[in-house]
Design an enzyme around this catalytic site. Sequence first.
Site, PDB file in Angstrom:
ATOM      1  N   ASP A  75       0.815  -1.229   0.000  1.00  0.00           N
ATOM      2  CA  ASP A  75       0.000   0.000   0.000  1.00  0.00           C
ATOM      3  C   ASP A  75       0.842   1.269   0.000  1.00  0.00           C
ATOM      4  O   ASP A  75       0.424   2.304   0.524  1.00  0.00           O
ATOM      5  CB  ASP A  75      -0.949   0.045   1.221  1.00  0.00           C
ATOM      6  CG  ASP A  75      -1.747  -1.231   1.365  1.00  0.00           C
ATOM      7  OD1 ASP A  75      -2.269  -1.705   0.339  1.00  0.00           O
ATOM      8  OD2 ASP A  75      -1.842  -1.760   2.487  1.00  0.00           O
ATOM      9  N   LYS A 102       2.263   2.210  -5.068  1.00  0.00           N
ATOM     10  CA  LYS A 102       2.948   1.731  -6.285  1.00  0.00           C
ATOM     11  C   LYS A 102       2.093   1.975  -7.521  1.00  0.00           C
ATOM     12  O   LYS A 102       2.603   2.318  -8.583  1.00  0.00           O
ATOM     13  CB  LYS A 102       3.254   0.229  -6.172  1.00  0.00           C
ATOM     14  CG  LYS A 102       4.235  -0.122  -5.083  1.00  0.00           C
ATOM     15  CD  LYS A 102       4.407  -1.614  -4.946  1.00  0.00           C
ATOM     16  CE  LYS A 102       3.185  -2.345  -4.458  1.00  0.00           C
ATOM     17  NZ  LYS A 102       2.747  -2.035  -3.101  1.00  0.00           N
ATOM     18  N   ASN A 119      -4.936 -10.533  -4.150  1.00  0.00           N
ATOM     19  CA  ASN A 119      -4.740  -9.878  -2.841  1.00  0.00           C
ATOM     20  C   ASN A 119      -4.353  -8.411  -3.029  1.00  0.00           C
ATOM     21  O   ASN A 119      -4.512  -7.596  -2.141  1.00  0.00           O
ATOM     22  CB  ASN A 119      -3.667 -10.603  -2.004  1.00  0.00           C
ATOM     23  CG  ASN A 119      -2.390 -10.910  -2.774  1.00  0.00           C
ATOM     24  OD1 ASN A 119      -2.328 -10.736  -3.990  1.00  0.00           O
ATOM     25  ND2 ASN A 119      -1.373 -11.366  -2.075  1.00  0.00           N
ATOM     26  N   GLY A 163      -4.493  -4.600  -4.913  1.00  0.00           N
ATOM     27  CA  GLY A 163      -5.619  -3.800  -5.372  1.00  0.00           C
ATOM     28  C   GLY A 163      -5.187  -2.396  -5.679  1.00  0.00           C
ATOM     29  O   GLY A 163      -4.373  -1.832  -4.953  1.00  0.00           O
ATOM     30  N   HIS A 164      -5.642  -1.858  -6.784  1.00  0.00           N
ATOM     31  CA  HIS A 164      -5.406  -0.440  -7.019  1.00  0.00           C
ATOM     32  C   HIS A 164      -6.620   0.184  -7.688  1.00  0.00           C
ATOM     33  O   HIS A 164      -7.325  -0.461  -8.454  1.00  0.00           O
ATOM     34  CB  HIS A 164      -4.120  -0.193  -7.812  1.00  0.00           C
ATOM     35  CG  HIS A 164      -4.086  -0.876  -9.138  1.00  0.00           C
ATOM     36  ND1 HIS A 164      -3.477  -2.080  -9.327  1.00  0.00           N
ATOM     37  CD2 HIS A 164      -4.604  -0.525 -10.328  1.00  0.00           C
ATOM     38  CE1 HIS A 164      -3.613  -2.440 -10.587  1.00  0.00           C
ATOM     39  NE2 HIS A 164      -4.293  -1.515 -11.223  1.00  0.00           N
ATOM     40  N   THR A 212      -5.702 -11.711   3.188  1.00  0.00           N
ATOM     41  CA  THR A 212      -6.837 -11.109   2.487  1.00  0.00           C
ATOM     42  C   THR A 212      -7.901 -12.159   2.174  1.00  0.00           C
ATOM     43  O   THR A 212      -8.936 -11.833   1.599  1.00  0.00           O
ATOM     44  CB  THR A 212      -6.366 -10.492   1.152  1.00  0.00           C
ATOM     45  OG1 THR A 212      -5.763 -11.531   0.367  1.00  0.00           O
ATOM     46  CG2 THR A 212      -5.360  -9.375   1.371  1.00  0.00           C
ATOM     47  N   GLN A 254       2.223  -5.903  -3.194  1.00  0.00           N
ATOM     48  CA  GLN A 254       2.616  -5.975  -1.777  1.00  0.00           C
ATOM     49  C   GLN A 254       3.919  -5.175  -1.554  1.00  0.00           C
ATOM     50  O   GLN A 254       4.118  -4.198  -2.249  1.00  0.00           O
ATOM     51  CB  GLN A 254       2.760  -7.439  -1.316  1.00  0.00           C
ATOM     52  CG  GLN A 254       1.422  -8.174  -1.213  1.00  0.00           C
ATOM     53  CD  GLN A 254       0.963  -8.777  -2.528  1.00  0.00           C
ATOM     54  OE1 GLN A 254       1.720  -9.462  -3.189  1.00  0.00           O
ATOM     55  NE2 GLN A 254      -0.282  -8.540  -2.899  1.00  0.00           N
TER      56      GLN A 254
HETATM   57  P1  IMP Z   1      -2.204 -12.801   1.649  1.00  0.00           P
HETATM   58  O1  IMP Z   1      -1.281 -12.275   0.625  1.00  0.00           O
HETATM   59  O2  IMP Z   1      -3.657 -12.572   1.348  1.00  0.00           O
HETATM   60  O3  IMP Z   1      -1.901 -14.236   1.975  1.00  0.00           O
HETATM   61  O4  IMP Z   1      -1.935 -11.994   3.020  1.00  0.00           O
HETATM   62  C1  IMP Z   1      -0.690 -12.109   3.726  1.00  0.00           C
HETATM   63  C2  IMP Z   1      -0.337 -10.791   4.415  1.00  0.00           C
HETATM   64  O5  IMP Z   1      -0.024  -9.818   3.436  1.00  0.00           O
HETATM   65  C3  IMP Z   1      -1.461 -10.190   5.246  1.00  0.00           C
HETATM   66  O6  IMP Z   1      -0.890  -9.563   6.375  1.00  0.00           O
HETATM   67  C4  IMP Z   1      -2.102  -9.176   4.307  1.00  0.00           C
HETATM   68  O7  IMP Z   1      -2.745  -8.147   5.012  1.00  0.00           O
HETATM   69  C5  IMP Z   1      -0.885  -8.677   3.545  1.00  0.00           C
HETATM   70  N1  IMP Z   1      -1.191  -8.238   2.187  1.00  0.00           N
HETATM   71  C6  IMP Z   1      -1.448  -9.012   1.106  1.00  0.00           C
HETATM   72  N2  IMP Z   1      -1.653  -8.262   0.017  1.00  0.00           N
HETATM   73  C7  IMP Z   1      -1.498  -6.985   0.380  1.00  0.00           C
HETATM   74  C8  IMP Z   1      -1.548  -5.747  -0.337  1.00  0.00           C
HETATM   75  O8  IMP Z   1      -1.762  -5.674  -1.563  1.00  0.00           O
HETATM   76  N3  IMP Z   1      -1.326  -4.629   0.409  1.00  0.00           N
HETATM   77  C9  IMP Z   1      -1.037  -4.683   1.738  1.00  0.00           C
HETATM   78  N4  IMP Z   1      -0.981  -5.803   2.434  1.00  0.00           N
HETATM   79  C10 IMP Z   1      -1.200  -6.959   1.768  1.00  0.00           C
END
Ligand code: IMP
Length: 445
Positions: A26, A29, A51, A53-54, A139, A235
């Site tokens: 976040d 980017k 996971n 998002g923009h 997510t 991420q």
């Molecule tokens: P996952 O990628 O859904 O498995 O989540 C793993 C960790 O990464 C968690 O703490 C999420 O909140 C964080 N996370 C995953 N994708 C994003 C993103 O695009 N922005 C910020 N945090 C993310």
Amino acid sequence: MRAKILEDRGEAHLAGIAVVGCQWGDEGKGKVVDYLAERADCVVRFQGGSNAGHTVVVNGEAYRFHLIPSGALHNKKLFLGNGVVVDPEVLVDEIDALKTRGINPKLLVSDRAHVTLPFHKILDGLQEDFKGELSAGTTKRGIGPTYADKISRLGIRVVDLMNREVLEKKLDKLVGLNNKVLRHVFGSTESLERDRILEECLKYGSSLREYVGDVSLEVNKCLDAGETVLFEGAQGTMLDVDHGVYPFGTSSNSTVGGALTGVGIGPTKITEVIGVAKAYTTRVGNGPLPTEESGELGDKLRSKGEEYGTTTGRPRRCGWFDAVTVKYAARVNGLTGLALTKTDVLGGFDRVRICVGYEYNGELVDEHPADLGVFRKCRPVYDDYEGWPDLPTDEWRRIARQGFSALPRQLKSYLGMIEELTGVYVALVSVGPMREETVLARKIR
Ligand code: IMP
């Protein structure tokens, strides 16, 4: 080090530019990629899945994407590399949303990318509950279980969605195993039906067929033809499965190495690595965050910066800029430039703080410890600086038009401190969400 794409705007050949997050995701980017995409030919995603998002606002209309790379609205060539995990339901919806607005995306999805199916999302939730205090707060988009199937060589690839014979054999094993896991490990009464999943997969295969191909081959062709290719990280460094705060991150390599393996390009093809960092720190999800401010300050940053997750809507944890983290990101990504975002949000504080090290057991630590037990006990050590004024949008836009020298004096010295502490040149400063609220930095010192 100099960020050439930003310093030498006007040069024709810029080759491969990676944009990665320096913190916990976040960082903005999407905006930086959108800004750079103006001059690029292609935008490539190399890891993560839905996971991410923009949101892009064009002519007052907001477009929200989870899989399709930034640049879709500028008619760029778009690629999803093999390192991405593709939820076909999300991808088909995003393509349809673009088509209803008259845009047929120039999109190529790697035939080697792995596919997220609905049961991956169910497993994501069950595993999170099971992990308790070790859960990352995912997510729930099925990211971890999809990558787990890939690594255990049981996964379904995009190319399989178009081959009934291969798909049937793979689903026999995958569904068989996961039914056992659901029943015997999690005590679930849910049962997966192979035939229903098979038909669903084949349906997605036929919808996506025209967008599927060899992304490594095509991206290399673009690079060899002298096109400018942006590699858009999702991420951030501290969520990287190897270099992040394990196990509180995601399941892919969100650092620059992921761009090589997640697309199929050699390291010599990346000529610039731009690290994006927010002027303060945020994160969604669990795990230690040394500069987190849970009180009034955290609330103020959250409401002023509108710090709520794009994918889950969850409130983000907020705190001061952590130079230990960004210096670490500079090292593991080999950054050639920093893009500092949301500097406008930090306006209006009498003083601003930068974490210059951690205090652990009476000692000063200036590197990220691997040991979670140590990291949890690290306390931030701050240096304080004079704040800059809270300016209205019109004023930030005027400053952006005038250029770097027009930035508030205190902000320029904050940027100078960040350069000194991280060892990386600040190449771009964002003073608002829109393209015209962006300042290209010159050499600061
Ligand atoms: P996952 O990628 O859904 O498995 O989540 C793993 C960790 O990464 C968690 O703490 C999420 O909140 C964080 N996370 C995953 N994708 C994003 C993103 O695009 N922005 C910020 N945090 C993310």
